[in-house]
Design an enzyme around this catalytic site. Structure first.
Site, PDB file in Angstrom:
ATOM      1  N   ASP A  10       5.043 -13.137  -1.313  1.00  0.00           N
ATOM      2  CA  ASP A  10       3.984 -12.136  -1.457  1.00  0.00           C
ATOM      3  C   ASP A  10       2.733 -12.711  -0.799  1.00  0.00           C
ATOM      4  O   ASP A  10       2.796 -13.768  -0.143  1.00  0.00           O
ATOM      5  CB  ASP A  10       3.746 -11.791  -2.942  1.00  0.00           C
ATOM      6  CG  ASP A  10       3.332 -10.335  -3.123  1.00  0.00           C
ATOM      7  OD1 ASP A  10       2.309  -9.947  -2.522  1.00  0.00           O
ATOM      8  OD2 ASP A  10       4.039  -9.585  -3.830  1.00  0.00           O
ATOM      9  N   HIS A  39       2.400  -7.000   1.945  1.00  0.00           N
ATOM     10  CA  HIS A  39       2.444  -8.153   1.019  1.00  0.00           C
ATOM     11  C   HIS A  39       2.825  -9.445   1.742  1.00  0.00           C
ATOM     12  O   HIS A  39       3.510 -10.301   1.170  1.00  0.00           O
ATOM     13  CB  HIS A  39       3.442  -7.878  -0.120  1.00  0.00           C
ATOM     14  CG  HIS A  39       2.915  -6.926  -1.157  1.00  0.00           C
ATOM     15  ND1 HIS A  39       2.134  -7.311  -2.214  1.00  0.00           N
ATOM     16  CD2 HIS A  39       3.045  -5.580  -1.282  1.00  0.00           C
ATOM     17  CE1 HIS A  39       1.812  -6.253  -2.953  1.00  0.00           C
ATOM     18  NE2 HIS A  39       2.353  -5.178  -2.392  1.00  0.00           N
ATOM     19  N   ASP A  64       6.933  -2.119  -0.357  1.00  0.00           N
ATOM     20  CA  ASP A  64       5.917  -1.454  -1.176  1.00  0.00           C
ATOM     21  C   ASP A  64       4.510  -1.697  -0.623  1.00  0.00           C
ATOM     22  O   ASP A  64       4.253  -2.706   0.028  1.00  0.00           O
ATOM     23  CB  ASP A  64       5.992  -1.953  -2.632  1.00  0.00           C
ATOM     24  CG  ASP A  64       5.818  -3.461  -2.732  1.00  0.00           C
ATOM     25  OD1 ASP A  64       6.349  -4.177  -1.858  1.00  0.00           O
ATOM     26  OD2 ASP A  64       5.140  -3.922  -3.663  1.00  0.00           O
ATOM     27  N   GLU A  65       3.636  -0.762  -0.943  1.00  0.00           N
ATOM     28  CA  GLU A  65       2.188  -0.904  -0.727  1.00  0.00           C
ATOM     29  C   GLU A  65       1.846  -1.475   0.651  1.00  0.00           C
ATOM     30  O   GLU A  65       1.026  -2.378   0.773  1.00  0.00           O
ATOM     31  CB  GLU A  65       1.591  -1.781  -1.839  1.00  0.00           C
ATOM     32  CG  GLU A  65       1.754  -1.153  -3.207  1.00  0.00           C
ATOM     33  CD  GLU A  65       1.335  -2.058  -4.361  1.00  0.00           C
ATOM     34  OE1 GLU A  65       0.828  -1.524  -5.347  1.00  0.00           O
ATOM     35  OE2 GLU A  65       1.534  -3.283  -4.284  1.00  0.00           O
ATOM     36  N   TRP A 102       9.856   2.605  -8.714  1.00  0.00           N
ATOM     37  CA  TRP A 102       8.835   1.940  -9.546  1.00  0.00           C
ATOM     38  C   TRP A 102       7.628   2.830  -9.800  1.00  0.00           C
ATOM     39  O   TRP A 102       6.993   2.738 -10.833  1.00  0.00           O
ATOM     40  CB  TRP A 102       8.405   0.609  -8.933  1.00  0.00           C
ATOM     41  CG  TRP A 102       7.521   0.691  -7.719  1.00  0.00           C
ATOM     42  CD1 TRP A 102       7.917   0.920  -6.436  1.00  0.00           C
ATOM     43  CD2 TRP A 102       6.097   0.528  -7.662  1.00  0.00           C
ATOM     44  NE1 TRP A 102       6.841   0.917  -5.586  1.00  0.00           N
ATOM     45  CE2 TRP A 102       5.707   0.670  -6.312  1.00  0.00           C
ATOM     46  CE3 TRP A 102       5.106   0.269  -8.619  1.00  0.00           C
ATOM     47  CZ2 TRP A 102       4.376   0.579  -5.896  1.00  0.00           C
ATOM     48  CZ3 TRP A 102       3.784   0.173  -8.205  1.00  0.00           C
ATOM     49  CH2 TRP A 102       3.434   0.322  -6.852  1.00  0.00           C
ATOM     50  N   TYR A 123       7.232  -2.131 -16.718  1.00  0.00           N
ATOM     51  CA  TYR A 123       6.331  -3.137 -16.140  1.00  0.00           C
ATOM     52  C   TYR A 123       5.827  -4.064 -17.251  1.00  0.00           C
ATOM     53  O   TYR A 123       4.911  -3.727 -18.006  1.00  0.00           O
ATOM     54  CB  TYR A 123       5.194  -2.453 -15.366  1.00  0.00           C
ATOM     55  CG  TYR A 123       5.551  -2.337 -13.889  1.00  0.00           C
ATOM     56  CD1 TYR A 123       6.828  -1.965 -13.512  1.00  0.00           C
ATOM     57  CD2 TYR A 123       4.639  -2.641 -12.885  1.00  0.00           C
ATOM     58  CE1 TYR A 123       7.198  -1.890 -12.171  1.00  0.00           C
ATOM     59  CE2 TYR A 123       4.997  -2.562 -11.544  1.00  0.00           C
ATOM     60  CZ  TYR A 123       6.273  -2.189 -11.203  1.00  0.00           C
ATOM     61  OH  TYR A 123       6.636  -2.121  -9.881  1.00  0.00           O
ATOM     62  N   THR A 126       3.270 -11.645 -11.953  1.00  0.00           N
ATOM     63  CA  THR A 126       2.640 -12.793 -12.623  1.00  0.00           C
ATOM     64  C   THR A 126       1.216 -13.083 -12.135  1.00  0.00           C
ATOM     65  O   THR A 126       0.787 -14.235 -12.177  1.00  0.00           O
ATOM     66  CB  THR A 126       3.522 -14.047 -12.453  1.00  0.00           C
ATOM     67  OG1 THR A 126       3.661 -14.304 -11.049  1.00  0.00           O
ATOM     68  CG2 THR A 126       4.881 -13.869 -13.087  1.00  0.00           C
TER      69      THR A 126
END
Ligand code: ACM
Length: 627
Positions: A197, A271, A347-348, A414, A439, A486
């Site tokens: 990430d 990411h 994602d994103e 998600w 989540y 995390t």
């Protein structure tokens, strides 16, 4: 999914037999029949197995029993031991690949299964039938009784996963093994390992050494993600770590012994800041000053899922060098991991830098694309070709649906269940993991006392998850998982706090028959499991004992509602500045807060005993909640 022919479930979990022994299993089996009596484990007990596959599980069980009992039990090839583990010579179709039958009477225990996975799960159930002291890490005194019972059990879903993000904070090899061991005890069979990430690249890629020389390290920062300070000029990047390929092989073997398949995730094309800190030429901006992000804010969110990345953290989809890079990464990832799936993220991904890039524009023209989203579809299709050549299937977050995907891609839903429904209706396999139920990085109690996170999710809400949406053919729903991001979780002990008890709830969602689910029944077993976790020295949250406090406005007045996840808790509160106890006002209906600078204090009790945290909320906080 198998039909459930009949379910004889004892929904009063605390069913007592003549010896007052209670059964509190998580996840709840398909069928339990308890009878009078028990088997008493002694130093003279014997452990038997009928073939070498069963031997491995029998030896694991022997270690599990010897530590707390202090006995020196040995596992032997045998057919008549007092604890007998047998692989079926003739397949029992009812229990499938992961199911088991477990019979206990006063003479002993027999676990039988078609495959070693079933024996492993039968062993977990047996261990939960022993008194809680079985969880002790040293010799402990207890009467080692197992209640007489007949259990038939098998999973509802084939995919029962838990994710761990090791990029935002690095977790050591031993931490990862502990996490895998713990989830396997709840009959999860999939460990989704989020390995890369913006905040760290954690997997050794031998042909691209800078990924771990540079990408695995950042400056040391803790606290709320987005509130952290940027690296100072010349500040060394010393915080982080990575797994060597030998480490990874060791973890894969450890997981395999526990029936856990590891799904590696390499999150691209967004990411990717840690990869770009190592190889800046792979982005559109080619910014050589880019650093592995320590948790500073670099995005703006506009609502409705719209956002902007203030730093370019995406790979350039128009650059052939990017596909050479991906081929190298996925060649090594595919060679390491036996899983048929590789998770490629997706994602994103912010496309603003692609939009402005001349080579991306030229590619769009050449490919006759009208929207920049289609570049992500192009990227994913190129990636799928790379994976296919290595015998792997592509799995990605639900954004891979945007821009077009191949019919063979598997989708992890998600952003709610919408993506999962759409994907299943298009004939894709789906793994359900919506933020609203799964989540586990979200706060689980009142946000005034929990470490801050931007959203909340209570255990009861997790338990209420139904992974097969109405109108969707269940054959496309592989199952689901819980996700532990995390950003704010620097240690394994805190990871435990965040996943328990919510991962107990989700284990039942993914394992147990839908018909067997019952929150009040689960919550009693959960409380019993708290005691077992205490003996096992596993951390967990007690937020289920805390009151749920909501505020609203009616005719300009502040109205408070209070509730509890557990039906047998009483809620007491004060608004007069005094500390509440069980002689204060008992909550029974919405409260209109009087004018003035009032502070609400709330606490739960059960049978005269305080249970939850004292929650203290000032008027301005309540007003904020009412908006
Ligand atoms: C995600 O939570 N960004 C998949």
């Amino acid at each position: 999914m198998k039909p459930i022919y009949f379910i004889l479930i004892i929904l009063s979990c605390a069913k007592l037999n003549a010896q007052n022994q209670v059964i509190n299993l998580i996840p709840q089996p398909v069928k339990i029949e308890q009878s009078v009596g028990f088997y008493l484990l002694t130093s003279a007990s014997t452990i038997g197995y009928n073939n070498p596959e069963a031997q491995k599980i029998a030896e694991m069980l022997t270690v599990k029993l010897n530590v707390p009992t202090g006995y020196s039990l040995m596992a032997n090839q045998n057919k008549t031991a007092s604890i007998q583990l047998n692989l079926n010579e003739v397949t029992d179709p009812q229990i499938g690949n992961e199911g088991y039958a477990l019979n206990v009477d006063n003479k002993g225990v027999v676990i039988s299964a078609n495959q070693s996975a079933g024996l492993y799960y039968g062993m977990q159930t047996l261990l939960q039938l022993f008194p809680k002291e079985i969880e002790s890490k040293s010799v402990s005194l207890a009467k080692w009784n197992v209640p007489a019972v007949k259990i038939i059990d098998y999973p509802r879903f084939a995919w029962r996963g838990m994710m761990l993000d090791v990029s935002r904070h690095f977790f050591s090899k031993e931490d990862v093994k502990t996490y895998i061991d713990q989830i396997s005890r709840l009959k999860y069979n999939t460990f989704h390992w989020h390995l890369t990430d913006d905040n760290g690249w954690r997997i050794e890629i031998k042909s691209l050494p800078k990924l771990t020389e540079v990408g695995a390290w950042r400056v040391e920062r803790f606290g709320y993600f987005g509130d952290r300070s940027n690296p100072k000029q010349g500040e060394p990047a010393t915080y982080g770590g990575f797994y060597s390929q030998d480490d990874i092989r060791e973890i894969i073997q450890f997981a395999k012994e526990r029936n856990v398949t590891i799904i590696p995730e390499i999150d691209v094309p967004g990411h990717s800041m840690a990869a770009l800190a190592s190889y800046p030429e792979l982005s559109c901006t080619k910014d050589k000053n880019i650093k592995v992000n320590p948790g500073t804010e670099f995005s703006e969110w506009f609502g409705n899922g719209k956002f902007k990345m203030l730093i370019d953290n995406t790979l350039n989809p128009s650059d052939e060098k990017v596909y050479d890079f991906l081929d190298k990464v996925f060649t090594e990832v595919a060679a390491l991991f036996p899983s048929p799936y590789i998770h490629v993220g997706g994602d994103e991904c912010y496309k603003g830098y692609w939009e402005k890039n001349l080579a991306c524009q030229a590619l769009m023209k050449k490919q006759k694309m009208t929207h920049v989203e289609e570049l992500q579809g192009y990227f994913m299709k190129r990636l799928e070709v790379i994976l296919k050549a290595k015998g792997k299937k592509l799995l990605g977050w639900d954004e891979i649906l945007e821009g077009g995907i191949s019919p063979e891609a598997t989708v992890m839903s998600w952003r709610g269940i919408k993506g999962g429904i759409e994907a299943a209706k298009m004939g894709h396999e789906v793994v359900m993991t919506p933020t609203t139920f799964a989540y586990l990085d979200y706060v689980q109690g009142d946000k005034s006392i929990e470490s801050p996170v931007y959203a909340s999710l209570r255990t009861q809400q997790c338990y209420g998850f139904e992974p097969v949406p109405e109108g969707v053919d269940s054959k496309y729903i592989l199952g689901g998982q819980g996700n532990l991001w995390t950003e704010q979780i620097p240690t394994l002990r805190y990871a435990e706090y965040m996943i328990y008890p919510r991962s107990w709830a989700l284990s039942e969602v993914y394992w147990s028959p839908k018909e067997n689910k019952n929150w009040d029944n689960f919550s009693k077993r959960m409380e019993n499991n708290f005691e077992r976790a205490d003996v096992a020295e596993i951390n967990y949250s007690k937020a289920v004992y805390d009151p749920i406090i909501k505020a609203g406005l009616a005719n300009g007045k502040l109205i408070l509602t209070m509730a509890s996840e557990l039906s047998d808790l009483d809620i007491f509160y004060t608004i007069d500045g005094t500390m509440p106890d069980n002689f204060s006002t008992k909550y029974s209906k919405p409260v209109q807060l009087p004018e003035g600078n009032i502070t609400l204090r709330v606490i739960t009790y059960r049978k005269g005993k305080p249970m939850g945290h004292l929650i203290i909320l000032k008027r301005d906080e309540l007003e904020k909640r009412a908006k």
